[in-house]
Scaffold this active site. Structure first.
Site, PDB file in Angstrom:
ATOM      1  N   GLU A 118       0.848  -1.194   0.000  1.00  0.00           N
ATOM      2  CA  GLU A 118       0.000   0.000   0.000  1.00  0.00           C
ATOM      3  C   GLU A 118       0.878   1.237   0.000  1.00  0.00           C
ATOM      4  O   GLU A 118       2.082   1.152   0.263  1.00  0.00           O
ATOM      5  CB  GLU A 118      -0.910   0.015   1.244  1.00  0.00           C
ATOM      6  N   HIS A 236      -9.537  10.487   4.787  1.00  0.00           N
ATOM      7  CA  HIS A 236      -9.275   9.577   3.678  1.00  0.00           C
ATOM      8  C   HIS A 236      -9.694  10.264   2.396  1.00  0.00           C
ATOM      9  O   HIS A 236     -10.779  10.830   2.328  1.00  0.00           O
ATOM     10  CB  HIS A 236     -10.044   8.263   3.862  1.00  0.00           C
ATOM     11  N   ARG A 282      -1.844  10.256   2.128  1.00  0.00           N
ATOM     12  CA  ARG A 282      -3.285  10.530   2.150  1.00  0.00           C
ATOM     13  C   ARG A 282      -3.616  12.008   2.303  1.00  0.00           C
ATOM     14  O   ARG A 282      -4.541  12.511   1.672  1.00  0.00           O
ATOM     15  CB  ARG A 282      -3.933   9.777   3.312  1.00  0.00           C
ATOM     16  N   HIS A 341     -11.518  10.003   8.769  1.00  0.00           N
ATOM     17  CA  HIS A 341     -11.316   8.559   8.719  1.00  0.00           C
ATOM     18  C   HIS A 341     -10.693   7.971   9.979  1.00  0.00           C
ATOM     19  O   HIS A 341     -11.101   6.931  10.460  1.00  0.00           O
ATOM     20  CB  HIS A 341     -10.414   8.275   7.514  1.00  0.00           C
ATOM     21  N   ARG A 376      -1.062   8.345  10.252  1.00  0.00           N
ATOM     22  CA  ARG A 376      -0.992   6.889  10.358  1.00  0.00           C
ATOM     23  C   ARG A 376      -0.622   6.274   9.017  1.00  0.00           C
ATOM     24  O   ARG A 376      -1.197   6.608   7.987  1.00  0.00           O
ATOM     25  CB  ARG A 376      -2.349   6.351  10.796  1.00  0.00           C
TER      26      ARG A 376
END
Ligand SMILES: Cc1cc2nc3c(=O)[nH]c(=O)nc-3n(C[C@H](O)[C@H](O)[C@H](O)COP(=O)(O)OP(=O)(O)OC[C@H]3O[C@@H](n4cnc5c(N)ncnc54)[C@H](O)[C@@H]3O)c2cc1C
Length: 529
Positions: A118, A236, A282, A341, A376
């Site tokens: 990812e 997000h 993000r 998110h 994160r």
């Protein structure tokens, strides 16, 4: 009145039925009696919705050190090194626990675990179960917990407040509202573990379900625990566009597998914002989308995933959710826009989930161990849930050795005599949506001093509007969210720079010379905030 309140005595009271709560319960059940409470059904939690996967260095080419480096980079300079070390080093062991508990992760031909990569991970280290990893983990853990005689579950049990003996600064249980039977219950416990999850519901648009109102954080704060890093909220970039408060997530792995973003003029805009284009961090993608939306006046941008091989088989949950909205991902663009998110901050704990109040522990999204810093890394939160749950459970012998003799007579809390009513739903709904709108517009993806001060005034005014008659769960949720909203705003005002999930348009640069530090909130013992 006091004698009418039922009292339940247990060893470990766990609030929350997500990955953190269930995993702690499973580990603690070897040492004593465990009660798990959830404010709605056991399935109502963020864990159940996790799609992409769980990160751990389990591959031969990977190592905890590489995972540590990626986590620290994503955290933008303010991760707690020791906490990250614990996270990455324990990862492989805890994944074994999940497998033993029966989690069915996807495997390659031949049986080895299938690992995907990812954004911001230097290695393929994400274990997954199609695009419904959270559900697979949750089902396995629920089943494993149900098989333990020592664990009991109660749904519709809402944590109102933690019970703390102020003289000894020690927690001895919690006041709970059973909103199904409409009664209060006192739970006496040697330890209360808060696995109450995040606070996405502070915002008008979020990927989090309606239970994510930050109750555990607010209750811990009232009980005297510290809260920290509250300015860091992860938005997000790609939630499926709708007018609903809870938006369906289109996982980052869609972009990982080649999904591309276009504005309404048909331009692929991400390369203009970041060298990694769609795979930029993000917060960068969220701000870029917001910028494109503001320029065009549109409410969304388009995600093109039509060219991804094996599309429907790789993303069955996303496919089904889009079909429900009349969108065929193999033929149509998917309208997406950002949504709140993940809550990086929370209840400050040490490496064993301990807070500054003896007997109160926290783990999972409700806690702030420092592993996420300002942002994160994708798929690290499920891992954090299990790693720190186990660290809490590692304290079991110490907890059991403590004398525990609180008599019910010692109980006194201001909430016990509160009048309850369920007739004020409408008033609370109005307050909740007003707060969510303020947070979205003025404390959202981009903030500045002016917007934050405006939000501060408005939240203060909303606090005055809370009806004094408490409508049970609605009252406490609203009060909790307003408490947290005010603290988030204060934290955002305090941090006069931009870092990770916190972006100030009036201080757009990261400033390591002044801001490698954390804002910690602790309630003034005299009762003020
Ligand atoms: C759509 C989505 C996709 C995600 N995808 C991923 C992913 O792929 N990988 C990853 O690592 N992370 C992902 N995340 C984040 C991750 O799912 C969460 O951070 C994690 O599951 C949190 O687990 P938890 O156990 O701490 O809290 P939760 O799973 O949210 O559980 C909280 C529990 O606390 C209970 N509770 C709350 N307040 C009270 C109260 N007052 N009284 C009683 N009970 C209460 C709730 O009822 C619930 O049972 C995703 C999140 C979302 C929303």
């Amino acid at each position: 009145l006091e004698h009418k309140i039922p009292i339940v005595k247990t060893d470990y009271l766990i609030i929350g039925s997500g990955i953190a709560g269930l995993f702690t319960a499973l580990k603690l059940s070897a040492f004593g009696k465990v009660n798990i409470l959830a404010k709605k059904e056991l399935e109502d939690c963020n864990t159940r919705l996790a799609q992409g996967g769980i990160a751990a260095a389990v591959n031969d080419e990977d190592s905890p050190l590489l995972h540590l480096q990626d986590t620290m980079t994503a955290g933008a300079g303010i991760c707690d090194y020791e906490a990250v070390k614990v996270l990455v080093e324990a990862g492989a062991e805890r994944i074994k626990d999940l497998l033993e508990a029966g989690t069915d992760f996807d495997r390659k031909e031949g049986g080895a675990l299938s690992l995907t990569r990812e954004g911001a991970h230097s290695q393929a280290r994400i274990l997954h179960a199609a695009d419904a990893t959270g559900r697979a983990i949750h089902e396995a853990l629920l089943k494993a917990c149900r098989a333990q005689e020592n664990i009991s579950f109660s749904e519709n049990h809402f944590l109102i407040d933690l019970l703390v003996d102020n003289e000894n600064s020690q927690c001895y249980g919690a006041l709970i509202y059973d909103h199904f039977h409409k009664e209060q219950i006192i739970y006496l416990a040697r330890a209360v573990i808060l696995g109450t999850g995040g606070a996405g519901q502070l915002y008008q648009y979020t990927t989090n379900p309606d239970v994510a109102t930050g109750d555990g954080m607010a209750a811990a704060y009232r009980a005297g625990c510290e809260l920290t890093d509250l300015e860091f909220i992860q938005f997000h970039p790609t939630a499926l566009y709708s007018q609903d408060n809870q938006r369906f997530l289109i996982s980052e792995s869609v972009r990982g597998e080649g999904g591309l973003l276009y504005n309404s003029a048909g331009d692929r805009f991400m390369p203009k914002y970041h060298p990694q284009a769609e795979l930029a961090p993000r917060d960068v993608v969220s701000r870029a989308i917001l910028n494109e939306m503001t320029k065009s006046g549109d409410s969304y941008v388009n995600l093109d995933m039509r060219h991804i091989p094996n599309l429907q088989a790789r993303f069955p949950t996303i496919n089904a959710a889009c079909l429900r909205k009349g969108i065929d991902i193999s033929k149509d663009f998917v309208p997406v826009s950002p949504a709140a998110h993940y809550t990086m901050g929370g209840i400050k704990t040490n490496l064993y989930g301990e807070t500054i109040i003896e007997g109160i522990y926290a783990c999972g999204e409700a806690a702030c161990t420092g592993v996420h810093g300002a942002n994160r890394l994708a798929s690290n939160s499920l891992l954090e849930g299990i790693v720190f749950a186990e660290r809490v459970a590692s304290q079991a012998e110490k907890i059991m050795a403590k004398p525990f003799n609180y008599s019910a007579g010692a109980l006194a809390t201001q909430n016990l005599l509160a009048p309850y009513s369920d007739s004020l739903q409408q008033e609370y709904d109005t307050i909740r949506s007003a707060m969510q709108k303020i947070m979205w517009e003025d404390v959202g993806i981009i903030r500045n001093k002016e917007s934050l001060l405006k939000a501060q005034r408005k939240i203060q005014a909303l606090k005055q509007q809370l009806p004094s008659l408490r409508a049970a769960m609605n009252h406490f949720e609203s009060a909790n969210m307003l408490t947290l909203a005010a603290l988030v705003i204060e934290a955002c005002l305090w941090r006069e720079e931009s870092r990770g999930g916190h972006y100030r348009s009036d201080f757009p640069e990261r400033d390591d010379s002044q801001w490698l530090k954390h804002k910690v909130f602790v309630k003034n013992p005299a009762g003020g905030e």
